[in-house]
Every structure is written in C-alpha cells, then in structure tokens.
Design a protein around this motif. Structure first.
Motif, PDB file in Angstrom:
ATOM      1  N   PRO A  56      74.392 -45.134 118.684  1.00  0.00           N
ATOM      2  CA  PRO A  56      74.830 -43.754 118.813  1.00  0.00           C
ATOM      3  C   PRO A  56      74.595 -42.971 117.592  1.00  0.00           C
ATOM      4  CG  PRO A  56      76.304 -45.479 119.324  1.00  0.00           C
ATOM      5  CD  PRO A  56      75.279 -46.203 118.679  1.00  0.00           C
ATOM      6  N   LYS A  57      74.197 -43.485 116.261  1.00  0.00           N
ATOM      7  CA  LYS A  57      73.968 -42.397 115.367  1.00  0.00           C
ATOM      8  C   LYS A  57      72.659 -41.773 115.338  1.00  0.00           C
ATOM      9  CE  LYS A  57      76.822 -44.548 111.581  1.00  0.00           C
ATOM     10  NZ  LYS A  57      76.806 -45.233 110.413  1.00  0.00           N
ATOM     11  N   LEU A  58      71.864 -42.477 115.940  1.00  0.00           N
ATOM     12  CA  LEU A  58      70.418 -42.207 116.096  1.00  0.00           C
ATOM     13  C   LEU A  58      70.337 -41.069 117.398  1.00  0.00           C
ATOM     14  CD1 LEU A  58      67.297 -42.348 115.318  1.00  0.00           C
ATOM     15  CD2 LEU A  58      67.012 -44.075 117.111  1.00  0.00           C
ATOM     16  N   GLN A  59      71.082 -41.361 118.125  1.00  0.00           N
ATOM     17  CA  GLN A  59      71.288 -40.255 119.354  1.00  0.00           C
ATOM     18  C   GLN A  59      71.703 -39.133 118.852  1.00  0.00           C
ATOM     19  OE1 GLN A  59      69.514 -41.771 121.712  1.00  0.00           O
ATOM     20  NE2 GLN A  59      69.940 -43.741 120.680  1.00  0.00           N
ATOM     21  N   GLU A  60      72.677 -39.036 117.892  1.00  0.00           N
ATOM     22  CA  GLU A  60      73.486 -37.891 117.338  1.00  0.00           C
ATOM     23  C   GLU A  60      72.308 -37.117 116.545  1.00  0.00           C
ATOM     24  OE1 GLU A  60      76.840 -38.923 115.308  1.00  0.00           O
ATOM     25  OE2 GLU A  60      77.767 -39.627 117.143  1.00  0.00           O
ATOM     26  N   LEU A  61      71.572 -38.020 115.550  1.00  0.00           N
ATOM     27  CA  LEU A  61      70.670 -37.343 114.864  1.00  0.00           C
ATOM     28  C   LEU A  61      69.657 -36.656 115.576  1.00  0.00           C
ATOM     29  CD1 LEU A  61      69.277 -37.409 111.862  1.00  0.00           C
ATOM     30  CD2 LEU A  61      67.956 -39.205 112.550  1.00  0.00           C
ATOM     31  N   ILE A  62      68.916 -37.106 116.940  1.00  0.00           N
ATOM     32  CA  ILE A  62      67.771 -36.681 117.486  1.00  0.00           C
ATOM     33  C   ILE A  62      68.546 -35.397 118.092  1.00  0.00           C
ATOM     34  CG2 ILE A  62      66.614 -36.680 119.535  1.00  0.00           C
ATOM     35  CD1 ILE A  62      66.318 -39.699 118.940  1.00  0.00           C
ATOM     36  N   ASP A 110      62.250 -31.204 113.475  1.00  0.00           N
ATOM     37  CA  ASP A 110      61.504 -30.529 114.668  1.00  0.00           C
ATOM     38  C   ASP A 110      59.701 -30.530 114.255  1.00  0.00           C
ATOM     39  OD1 ASP A 110      63.484 -29.884 115.667  1.00  0.00           O
ATOM     40  OD2 ASP A 110      64.064 -27.967 115.213  1.00  0.00           O
ATOM     41  N   PHE A 111      59.041 -30.672 115.301  1.00  0.00           N
ATOM     42  CA  PHE A 111      57.598 -31.294 115.271  1.00  0.00           C
ATOM     43  C   PHE A 111      56.848 -30.688 116.118  1.00  0.00           C
ATOM     44  CE2 PHE A 111      53.946 -34.057 115.468  1.00  0.00           C
ATOM     45  CZ  PHE A 111      53.214 -33.516 114.304  1.00  0.00           C
ATOM     46  N   GLY A 112      55.761 -29.689 115.927  1.00  0.00           N
ATOM     47  CA  GLY A 112      55.091 -29.040 117.181  1.00  0.00           C
ATOM     48  C   GLY A 112      56.050 -28.555 118.375  1.00  0.00           C
ATOM     49  N   GLU A 113      55.244 -28.471 119.472  1.00  0.00           N
ATOM     50  CA  GLU A 113      56.165 -27.846 120.527  1.00  0.00           C
ATOM     51  C   GLU A 113      56.970 -28.955 121.284  1.00  0.00           C
ATOM     52  OE1 GLU A 113      53.369 -26.428 123.198  1.00  0.00           O
ATOM     53  OE2 GLU A 113      52.546 -25.018 121.726  1.00  0.00           O
ATOM     54  N   GLU A 114      58.347 -28.519 121.059  1.00  0.00           N
ATOM     55  CA  GLU A 114      59.503 -29.583 121.569  1.00  0.00           C
ATOM     56  C   GLU A 114      59.267 -31.119 121.477  1.00  0.00           C
ATOM     57  OE1 GLU A 114      59.859 -28.854 125.798  1.00  0.00           O
ATOM     58  OE2 GLU A 114      60.616 -26.704 125.483  1.00  0.00           O
ATOM     59  N   GLN A 115      58.661 -31.182 120.113  1.00  0.00           N
ATOM     60  CA  GLN A 115      58.425 -32.611 119.599  1.00  0.00           C
ATOM     61  C   GLN A 115      59.563 -32.788 118.513  1.00  0.00           C
ATOM     62  OE1 GLN A 115      54.215 -32.335 118.905  1.00  0.00           O
ATOM     63  NE2 GLN A 115      53.921 -34.154 120.629  1.00  0.00           N
ATOM     64  N   LYS A 116      59.650 -34.177 117.942  1.00  0.00           N
ATOM     65  CA  LYS A 116      60.634 -34.319 116.716  1.00  0.00           C
ATOM     66  C   LYS A 116      59.876 -35.462 116.136  1.00  0.00           C
ATOM     67  CE  LYS A 116      64.992 -32.889 118.476  1.00  0.00           C
ATOM     68  NZ  LYS A 116      65.279 -31.944 117.158  1.00  0.00           N
ATOM     69  N   LEU A 117      59.970 -35.564 114.779  1.00  0.00           N
ATOM     70  CA  LEU A 117      59.312 -36.482 113.938  1.00  0.00           C
ATOM     71  C   LEU A 117      60.309 -37.186 113.215  1.00  0.00           C
ATOM     72  CD1 LEU A 117      56.691 -37.712 112.541  1.00  0.00           C
ATOM     73  CD2 LEU A 117      56.895 -35.759 110.642  1.00  0.00           C
ATOM     74  N   VAL A 147      56.831 -40.125 116.495  1.00  0.00           N
ATOM     75  CA  VAL A 147      56.712 -38.640 116.987  1.00  0.00           C
ATOM     76  C   VAL A 147      57.222 -38.948 118.355  1.00  0.00           C
ATOM     77  CG1 VAL A 147      55.410 -36.958 117.640  1.00  0.00           C
ATOM     78  CG2 VAL A 147      54.819 -37.950 115.544  1.00  0.00           C
ATOM     79  N   ILE A 148      58.306 -38.207 118.767  1.00  0.00           N
ATOM     80  CA  ILE A 148      58.721 -38.270 120.201  1.00  0.00           C
ATOM     81  C   ILE A 148      58.649 -36.878 120.907  1.00  0.00           C
ATOM     82  CG2 ILE A 148      60.339 -40.084 119.937  1.00  0.00           C
ATOM     83  CD1 ILE A 148      62.513 -38.101 119.738  1.00  0.00           C
ATOM     84  N   ASN A 149      58.550 -36.871 122.188  1.00  0.00           N
ATOM     85  CA  ASN A 149      58.484 -35.377 122.929  1.00  0.00           C
ATOM     86  C   ASN A 149      59.931 -35.118 123.396  1.00  0.00           C
ATOM     87  OD1 ASN A 149      58.978 -37.162 125.070  1.00  0.00           O
ATOM     88  ND2 ASN A 149      57.054 -37.473 125.781  1.00  0.00           N
TER      89      ASN A 149
END
Length: 438
Positions: free
Chosen positions: A149-155, A182-189, A112-114
C-alpha cells in the motif's frame, strides 16, 4: 523553386496560346478553352496518380517521379522531408539507446511506468532490489508485482518528487528508500535503493549514544555530589577550592551534554508525526520564558523586546516547544554583548507559516559557517563556546524538533551586525484563538 514555377506557368501560357489560335482559326472559342483545359487537367491527374502511387509504395528515392515543374518541386520537398525524418529517427534512436544504457548502468533500481501503471522501462538493479525482471515484467502493472500500500500511495501522491521508506518486496530484512517523480507525458520514474546498512549504522549510533549517556549519568551524578561536598568544606585552601570549583563546572557541563544527547536521541527516534501534540498557548509560553530570562540569564545585561501576536496558538508538545524557544533565546544572550537589545517575535506570514524568531546585535556568523550551525558539536569559536558553557547541541535539538513538526529553521546572519534565527511552523499546526472559539 522559382524555376519550377516558371516551367509550370510556361505550360499554362503555351496551352492558352494554342487555345487562342484554335479559336481564331475555327471560331469555336468554347471548344478551344475546353480542350486546352482538359489537356492540362488530364496531365495534372496523371501526375497526382503517379505521386499517390509513389507515396503508397514508400516514397523511395530510387522510384521518385521523373517529372518537371511544380511536381518536381513537390517530389523534392518530400525527399528532403524523408531525409530529415530519417536523420531525426537515427538521432532519437541513438538517444534512446544511450538513455537505456544510462538506466541500465545506474546502481539504483529504476522503473518507468505509464499512466496505466504499466512498466515501460527497467534495469538490472530492479531485479536485485525490487524483484522486477526486464524480460518477464515489461508491460505488467507494477501494483500487480509489488502489492505494498505504501508504494500505491507514493504513485498517487501529487508531490514531485515523493519519497518514502518501505520494506523490500523480496527480502523483509532490507529497507528501501523509494522516490517517485513525474516523467515525460503522464509517466512516472520510480527509483529505489537499499538503505539497510545506513539504517543499521544509524540505529547503532543512537543506541550507543543512549546507552553511553545512561551509563555515564550515574557516576557523573556521584562525582558531582562529592564535588559539592568538597566545595562546602570550610578548612580548604583557596587554590584547592578554585580547582574543585572548576571541576564542578566541568561536571555540570558534562551533565548538560548528556541531557542534550538523550534529548536528541529521543527526538530522532520519535520522527515526523503530523498529528503529534496538543494546542499550546504559545504567547503565554514565550512571555513566561522571557520573564524567566530577565530574572536570571539576562538580568541587567540585555534588553529583551517582544513582538507577539496574542491570537496564535500552536499544536505541539509543550516541553519540546519550550526547549526550542529557550535554546534560541539562550544563544542570543550568550553571543551578543551586554547592554544590547534582543527582539523576540511570534507572528504569521502571508503564506500561512507561523514563525518564532530571535534577533540579536551580536558579532554575527560568517557565511561559510551558517550551513553547519545545526550539526552536532559544531562551534564557530570553540574556546568561547566552552567559556560560556555551550554544548554545541542546542541548534541541533531545535532543527530536529522543527523537522518532527514539519517545519524548518532559517538562519540569517552578517558579521558585525548580528543574527536572526527563525523557526517556521507549517500552517496546519497553528490556529487563531477566534477560530478555536468558533
């Protein structure tokens, strides 16, 4: 609550009575009102100071104000609110522990990232799959740990969920399937799983099919040639000629299966490519296909009606497009009774999708079979399919062609009333003649 307000009003009433009596006795009405008001305001300020001190020190129940009236009611509200907050915190803490335990138990790497791409939560599988350690990397930016770079494009993708396949950051021999939602408030799972074994099996299966098809093609061609020579032999009994004819038809059917298997193998290897193909005159291709069918397979047996928008072109590979249309039209001819009408459409929907559809008045397909029609070698009626020469691969080829173009196949069917097979193409693949000319 009403009792507290009664006490408070009683206090005010008593002070008012005292002020009136003092005024009547002394005649100093202003002083009487001032003194009674001063007493009440002073008492209120003392209560406010005590309440502020109690709240500042944590508003603990054992140190609650020993008072009455409205101030007792306020203290009761604060104590009740604190009790509710403690219960809510206890419940949220329990849910958080359960959530963390669930994340930790997942076999997939879960992160989980913010909004700043800093890692807020991870599990043990993340260390084994992504190389992210919980104790060491919490609070670190994920793009500092995985520089792909693929992960950055995914995010950064606006799709939810967004998916991709990428090389493992800790083992180049492994391939990961990564999903970001998308997860929570401005978070990503972000979840990742190792699909190396599945890819290896898929490659092995494709290699086997391709190699087997190539190896079988040569001896099958020789067998077919000898059977054709035998069929042309004049001095042959009718029974032997019939058996050789049956063998020749089965050899031709096997040849068709091998060709379709090779086509499928090439389509799977090719995969999705947004930029593939050139602009094709789809109306002209459909007209040519329908004309050919009227001269050969549907000659005198079916009525084929067309509803074509002559302004719509499509960006594709012509041979693949022809194969798609031919398979759908061929199925309609095979599985609908003689004399029935088949309708072919090439139109654009309001949502921008362009579609090629074939509608027949055949026997239809039961609902439990529809979802499996695009599987390889799946047949609703095996005996009939063999009698009419079907390979069981046509719709699978159609599905793969559409997936490579970013489209999809929709099947609508009802027993006894016929079927409609519709191939949808995305908006970016079609263009009108007028727009092309401009």
């Amino acid at each position: 609550m009403s009792n507290a307000w009664t006490i408070e009003i009683s206090r005010i009433f008593v002070l008012a009575v005292i002020a009136i009596l003092f005024g009547l006795i002394s005649g100093y009405w202003g002083l009487a009102i001032f003194l009674s008001s001063l007493v009440y305001v002073t008492w209120m300020l003392v209560q406010i100071r005590a309440l502020e001190r109690w709240i500042r020190l944590g508003a603990k129940n054992q140190f609650a104000l020993d008072t009455s009236g409205i101030w007792q009611l306020i203290v009761q509200h604060i104590v009740y609110a604190q009790r509710k907050n403690k219960e809510r915190k206890r419940r949220l803490s329990y849910m958080a522990r359960r959530f963390e335990a669930t994340i930790a138990a997942l076999p997939e790497a879960t992160v989980v990232i913010n909004s700043h791409r800093e890692i807020e939560l991870t599990n043990q599988a993340s260390e084994e799959i992504l190389g992210i350690e919980k104790r060491r990397d919490l609070g670190q930016r994920i793009d500092n740990l995985i520089r792909d770079p693929k992960l950055q494009e995914l995010i950064e993708s606006e799709e939810s969920p967004a998916r991709l396949e990428m090389e493992s950051p800790i083992d180049q021999r492994k391939t990961l399937s990564v999903t970001c939602v998308d997860f929570g408030e401005e978070q990503k799972l972000i979840t990742a799983r190792d699909i190396s074994q599945r890819i290896a099996v898929h490659k092995l299966r494709k290699a086997f099919i391709a190699n087997a098809s190539h190896e079988l093609r040569t001896p099958l061609t020789v067998i077919t040639g000898y059977l054709e020579l035998l069929e042309s032999e004049p001095d042959m009994s009718d029974m032997v000629r019939k058996q050789i004819g049956n063998a020749s038809r089965q050899a031709s059917r096997m040849q068709k299966i091998l060709d379709d298997l090779l086509t499928l193998s090439k389509l799977e290897e090719k995969g999705y490519d947004r930029e593939s193909g050139v602009m094709i005159d789809m109306p002209g291709l459909i007209q040519k296909l329908v004309t050919d069918f009227k001269k050969t397979k549907a000659k005198g047996t079916h009525q084929i009606e067309v509803d074509i928008d002559p302004t719509l072109q499509i960006k594709a590979v012509e041979s693949e497009l022809y194969s798609l249309c031919q398979n759908l039209l061929s199925n309609a001819v095979k599985y609908s009774p003689e004399g029935s009408t088949i309708t072919v459409r090439w139109q654009r929907k309001e949502d921008g999708y362009t579609y090629f559809s074939v509608t027949d008045n055949g026997e239809g397909v039961a609902p439990e079979h529809i979802s499996r029609l695009t599987e390889r070698f799946y047949r609703v009626n095996v005996n009939r399919s063999r009698q009419i020469g079907g390979t069981g691969l046509g719709l699978s080829i159609v599905k793969h062609i559409l997936e490579n173009y970013g489209g999809f196949l929709d099947i609508q069917s009802e027993l006894g009333k016929g079927s409609t097979f519709t191939a949808y193409f995305p908006k970016y693949r079609t263009i009108e003649y007028e727009k092309l000319a401009s």
